[in-house]
Enzyme design. Structure first.
Site, PDB file in Angstrom:
ATOM      1  N   CYS A 237      -1.206  -4.117   6.249  1.00  0.00           N
ATOM      2  CA  CYS A 237      -2.466  -3.363   6.284  1.00  0.00           C
ATOM      3  C   CYS A 237      -3.620  -4.086   5.591  1.00  0.00           C
ATOM      4  CB  CYS A 237      -2.242  -1.969   5.738  1.00  0.00           C
ATOM      5  SG  CYS A 237      -1.190  -1.021   6.864  1.00  0.00           S
TER       6      CYS A 237
ATOM      7  N   ASP B 208      -2.690   5.467   4.989  1.00  0.00           N
ATOM      8  CA  ASP B 208      -1.850   5.571   6.171  1.00  0.00           C
ATOM      9  C   ASP B 208      -1.493   7.058   6.288  1.00  0.00           C
ATOM     10  OD1 ASP B 208      -0.861   3.584   7.967  1.00  0.00           O
ATOM     11  OD2 ASP B 208       1.167   3.798   7.179  1.00  0.00           O
TER      12      ASP B 208
ATOM     13  N   LYS C 289      -5.878   6.662   8.625  1.00  0.00           N
ATOM     14  CA  LYS C 289      -5.626   5.839   9.809  1.00  0.00           C
ATOM     15  C   LYS C 289      -4.191   6.030  10.279  1.00  0.00           C
ATOM     16  CE  LYS C 289      -4.527   1.920   6.863  1.00  0.00           C
ATOM     17  NZ  LYS C 289      -3.132   1.743   7.256  1.00  0.00           N
TER      18      LYS C 289
ATOM     19  N   ASP D 170      -4.141   1.603   1.116  1.00  0.00           N
ATOM     20  CA  ASP D 170      -2.824   2.267   1.162  1.00  0.00           C
ATOM     21  C   ASP D 170      -2.028   2.250  -0.142  1.00  0.00           C
ATOM     22  OD1 ASP D 170      -3.729   2.324   3.757  1.00  0.00           O
ATOM     23  OD2 ASP D 170      -1.977   1.413   4.666  1.00  0.00           O
TER      24      ASP D 170
HETATM   25  C1  VGL Z   1       1.879  -0.445   6.273  1.00  0.00           C
HETATM   26  C2  VGL Z   1       3.804  -0.758   7.486  1.00  0.00           C
HETATM   27  C3  VGL Z   1       3.604   0.431   8.145  1.00  0.00           C
HETATM   28  C4  VGL Z   1       0.958  -0.979   5.205  1.00  0.00           C
HETATM   29  C5  VGL Z   1       1.656   0.744   6.921  1.00  0.00           C
HETATM   30  O1  VGL Z   1       0.239  -0.174   4.571  1.00  0.00           O
HETATM   31  O2  VGL Z   1       0.954  -2.214   4.998  1.00  0.00           O
HETATM   32  N1  VGL Z   1       2.941  -1.210   6.571  1.00  0.00           N
HETATM   33  N2  VGL Z   1       2.518   1.171   7.862  1.00  0.00           N
HETATM   34 ZN    ZN Z   2       2.265   3.200   8.688  1.00  0.00          ZN
END
Ligand code: VGL
Ligand code: ZN
Length: 208
Positions: free
Chosen positions: A155, A50, A110, A8
């Site tokens: 994540c 994400d 995802k 991410d």
């Molecule tokens: C994430 C919060 C919500 C991350 C993704 O990539 O850590 N954190 N969605």
């Molecule tokens: Zn997210």
């Protein structure tokens, strides 16, 4: 065979983004060093993203009367609520232009279902939906994985725990990851890694 899983590294998680991890841009250089080393060694490089629909269950704005940081009871347990982030196809969901994502063997999206979040690059929060990443890595002959990126305590941690549960020898690259750290989340993540026999390593350790 080894795999590097870069989690991410998207504009919304970087300074200026809607769910910015403070100092998160510091991970890009160390991650790029890892990507170069793994791809030159012909090891596997995976980048996750994400990738949410506009009215995703994890957005506070999707629930009347709820605010960012609240926890909501949902069918699969507790869902923490976040600002709107990483909406599919937006600039916020794009990989940082500084990230060497072009060198990745495979990209994994995802959190694409409206009703279910997915911190992990392997499995959705309901623990039913799979991304196919474990099967991909197994077919490529991967036995060990190094996980890095954003955010360490969400994540990155969930991805590492699922990698270990899928049977891969798993490490988290701490100086190529950065945490959000809300309500003790980073300490809790570290504790869960210990139980899962996930070691913490540095970029230097991996480049040796
Ligand atoms: C994430 C919060 C919500 C991350 C993704 O990539 O850590 N954190 N969605
Ligand atoms: Zn997210």
């Amino acid at each position: 065979m080894r795999a590097l899983i870069v989690v991410d590294v998207q504009n919304d998680f970087l300074p200026g983004g809607s769910l910015a991890v403070a100092g998160g841009d510091a991970v890009i250089d160390p991650i790029n060093r890892l990507i170069k080393a793994f791809s030159e060694a012909r090891d596997v490089v995976v980048c996750t993203a994400d990738w949410h629909p506009a009215n995703h269950i994890s957005f506070a704005a999707s629930h009347a009367g709820k605010k960012v940081g609240d926890e909501l009871d949902v069918s699969y347990g507790k869902q923490r609520l976040w600002p709107v982030h990483c909406v599919a196809g937006t600039q916020g969901a794009a990989f940082s232009s500084a990230l060497l994502s072009d060198k990745a063997d495979v990209l994994v999206r995802k959190g694409m279902r409206r009703d279910c979040d997915s911190y992990s690059g392997f499995m959705e929060a309901d623990r039913l939906g799979k991304t196919g990443l474990a099967g991909y890595l197994k077919e490529r002959g991967v036995d060990s994985v190094a996980v890095c990126g954003l955010a360490t305590d969400f994540c990155v941690s969930w991805t590492a725990l699922d990698a270990a549960a899928a049977g891969f020898k798993t490490v988290v690259v701490t100086d190529a990851s950065h945490a959000i750290d809300v309500a003790g989340s980073l300490a809790a993540a570290r504790e869960s890694w210990e139980k899962a026999r996930i070691c913490q390593v540095t970029v230097c350790d991996l480049l040796k």
